[in-house]
Motif scaffolding. Structure first.
Motif, PDB file in Angstrom:
ATOM      1  N   ALA A  34      -9.664  12.305 -26.011  1.00  0.00           N
ATOM      2  CA  ALA A  34      -8.645  12.579 -25.001  1.00  0.00           C
ATOM      3  C   ALA A  34      -7.475  13.305 -25.651  1.00  0.00           C
ATOM      4  CB  ALA A  34      -8.158  11.271 -24.366  1.00  0.00           C
ATOM      5  N   TYR A  36      -3.218  14.041 -25.062  1.00  0.00           N
ATOM      6  CA  TYR A  36      -2.001  13.598 -24.395  1.00  0.00           C
ATOM      7  C   TYR A  36      -0.852  14.536 -24.727  1.00  0.00           C
ATOM      8  CZ  TYR A  36      -4.587   9.220 -24.018  1.00  0.00           C
ATOM      9  OH  TYR A  36      -5.551   8.262 -23.746  1.00  0.00           O
ATOM     10  N   PRO A  44       3.418   8.885 -23.339  1.00  0.00           N
ATOM     11  CA  PRO A  44       2.403   9.942 -23.317  1.00  0.00           C
ATOM     12  C   PRO A  44       1.830  10.120 -21.908  1.00  0.00           C
ATOM     13  CG  PRO A  44       2.052   8.455 -25.156  1.00  0.00           C
ATOM     14  CD  PRO A  44       3.087   7.818 -24.274  1.00  0.00           C
ATOM     15  N   LEU A  46      -1.644  11.634 -20.028  1.00  0.00           N
ATOM     16  CA  LEU A  46      -3.026  12.062 -20.225  1.00  0.00           C
ATOM     17  C   LEU A  46      -3.240  13.449 -19.622  1.00  0.00           C
ATOM     18  CD1 LEU A  46      -5.959  11.395 -21.096  1.00  0.00           C
ATOM     19  CD2 LEU A  46      -6.282  10.387 -18.822  1.00  0.00           C
ATOM     20  N   TYR A  49      -9.641  14.210 -20.741  1.00  0.00           N
ATOM     21  CA  TYR A  49     -10.471  13.100 -21.188  1.00  0.00           C
ATOM     22  C   TYR A  49     -11.906  13.579 -21.311  1.00  0.00           C
ATOM     23  CZ  TYR A  49     -11.680  12.739 -16.237  1.00  0.00           C
ATOM     24  OH  TYR A  49     -12.113  13.022 -14.965  1.00  0.00           O
ATOM     25  N   ASP A  50     -12.702  12.829 -22.026  1.00  0.00           N
ATOM     26  CA  ASP A  50     -14.096  13.215 -22.284  1.00  0.00           C
ATOM     27  C   ASP A  50     -14.167  14.648 -22.828  1.00  0.00           C
ATOM     28  OD1 ASP A  50     -15.514  11.385 -19.436  1.00  0.00           O
ATOM     29  OD2 ASP A  50     -14.870  10.743 -21.412  1.00  0.00           O
ATOM     30  N   GLU A  55      -7.495  15.938 -16.321  1.00  0.00           N
ATOM     31  CA  GLU A  55      -6.966  14.824 -15.549  1.00  0.00           C
ATOM     32  C   GLU A  55      -6.360  15.339 -14.246  1.00  0.00           C
ATOM     33  OE1 GLU A  55      -7.263  11.783 -15.552  1.00  0.00           O
ATOM     34  OE2 GLU A  55      -5.468  10.730 -14.862  1.00  0.00           O
ATOM     35  N   TYR A  87      -1.077  14.846 -28.723  1.00  0.00           N
ATOM     36  CA  TYR A  87      -1.892  13.928 -29.526  1.00  0.00           C
ATOM     37  C   TYR A  87      -3.323  13.914 -29.019  1.00  0.00           C
ATOM     38  CZ  TYR A  87       2.519  11.849 -31.139  1.00  0.00           C
ATOM     39  OH  TYR A  87       3.766  11.629 -31.690  1.00  0.00           O
ATOM     40  N   GLN A  89      -6.912  11.538 -29.208  1.00  0.00           N
ATOM     41  CA  GLN A  89      -7.289  10.123 -29.331  1.00  0.00           C
ATOM     42  C   GLN A  89      -8.795  10.016 -29.204  1.00  0.00           C
ATOM     43  OE1 GLN A  89      -7.036   8.036 -25.740  1.00  0.00           O
ATOM     44  NE2 GLN A  89      -8.261   6.368 -26.598  1.00  0.00           N
ATOM     45  N   PHE A  91     -12.167   7.469 -28.662  1.00  0.00           N
ATOM     46  CA  PHE A  91     -12.547   6.149 -28.166  1.00  0.00           C
ATOM     47  C   PHE A  91     -14.048   5.936 -28.322  1.00  0.00           C
ATOM     48  CE2 PHE A  91     -13.829   8.275 -24.268  1.00  0.00           C
ATOM     49  CZ  PHE A  91     -12.870   9.266 -24.095  1.00  0.00           C
ATOM     50  N   PHE A  98      -5.583   7.646 -33.006  1.00  0.00           N
ATOM     51  CA  PHE A  98      -4.885   8.843 -32.561  1.00  0.00           C
ATOM     52  C   PHE A  98      -4.708   9.796 -33.740  1.00  0.00           C
ATOM     53  CE2 PHE A  98      -3.325   7.806 -28.308  1.00  0.00           C
ATOM     54  CZ  PHE A  98      -3.413   6.421 -28.274  1.00  0.00           C
TER      55      PHE A  98
END
Lengths: 107, 123
Positions: A34, A36, A44, A46, A49-50, A55, A87, A89, A91, A98
């Motif tokens: 992701a 940010y 932060p 978003l 993502y993915d 977003e 940033y 990140q 997951f 991060f």
């Protein structure tokens, strides 16, 4: 822990420029990444993502790409409100980590 | 409107304890995993801990494992972080954040953040 290395650490740019920043993972993380945006004094926000999904509500000038270990965030036609710190990140693997951030500054 | 409001921060001596709270509103709290993320002054983001939708699974950063405990009360729409044996390096702004998607896992991107509560550990 997977380390995320962002480059450059800072970038001096101008309104209207196209900007690309990178995030490199120490091990493959598939697309579990992701991006940010953070402005001073704010939490932060978003953006992506993915790795490449935008977003909801985020302008289409933000684009994410990559998979595995190498990822990029591109901002086309920088706007004044885009000057901030960005940033990444991951997951994919425990613990969540991060990158150290890329700061966009006005030239 | 999704809202996350943290509280409970303050100035505490090394070795002391604090309990942070995060009050959630504007969404179905027990559909989502939640995390605590901190930011030391002038530094980047550090994930601290996360918990899934029903509290059945939780994770911690190595830097806080054994000292911090995350929990949630879905009836109260609240997230907590019990912090014990505090150290100077725990000084930071602590945000609670929602895991994106209604799958209930914390192990994902974070799509809603609170403004944070400040913890200062100093003698």
């Amino acid at each position: 822990a997977i380390q995320l290395t962002q480059s450059p650490s800072s970038l001096s740019t101008s309104v209207g420029d196209r900007v690309t920043m990178t995030c490199r993972a120490s091990l493959g993380i598939s697309s579990a990444l992701a991006w940010y945006q953070q402005k001073p004094g704010k939490p932060p926000k978003l953006l992506i993502y993915d790795a490449s999904s935008l977003e909801s509500g985020v302008p289409s000038r933000f684009t994410g790409s990559g998979s595995g270990t190498d990822f990029t965030l591109t901002i086309t036609s920088l706007q004044p409100e885009d000057f901030a710190t960005y940033y990444c990140q991951q997951f994919n693997s425990y613990p969540i980590t991060f990158g150290q951030g890329t700061r966009l500054e006005i030239k | 409107e999704v809202q996350l409001v943290e509280s409970g921060g303050g100035v505490i001596r090394p070795g002391g304890s604090l309990r942070l709270s995060c009050a959630a509103s504007g969404f179905t709290f027990d559909d989502y995993g939640m995390s605590w993320v901190r930011q030391a002054p002038g530094k980047g983001l550090e994930w601290v801990s996360g918990i899934n939708w029903n509290g059945g699974s939780a994770g911690y950063a190595d830097s806080v494992k054994g000292r911090f405990t995350i929990s949630r009360d879905n009836a109260q729409n609240s997230l907590y972080l019990q912090m014990n044996s505090l150290r100077a390096e725990d000084t930071a702004l602590y945000h609670c954040a929602r895991g994106k998607g209604a799958g209930g896992h914390y192990y994902y991107a974070m799509d809603a953040w609170g403004q944070g509560t400040t913890v200062t550990v100093s003698s």
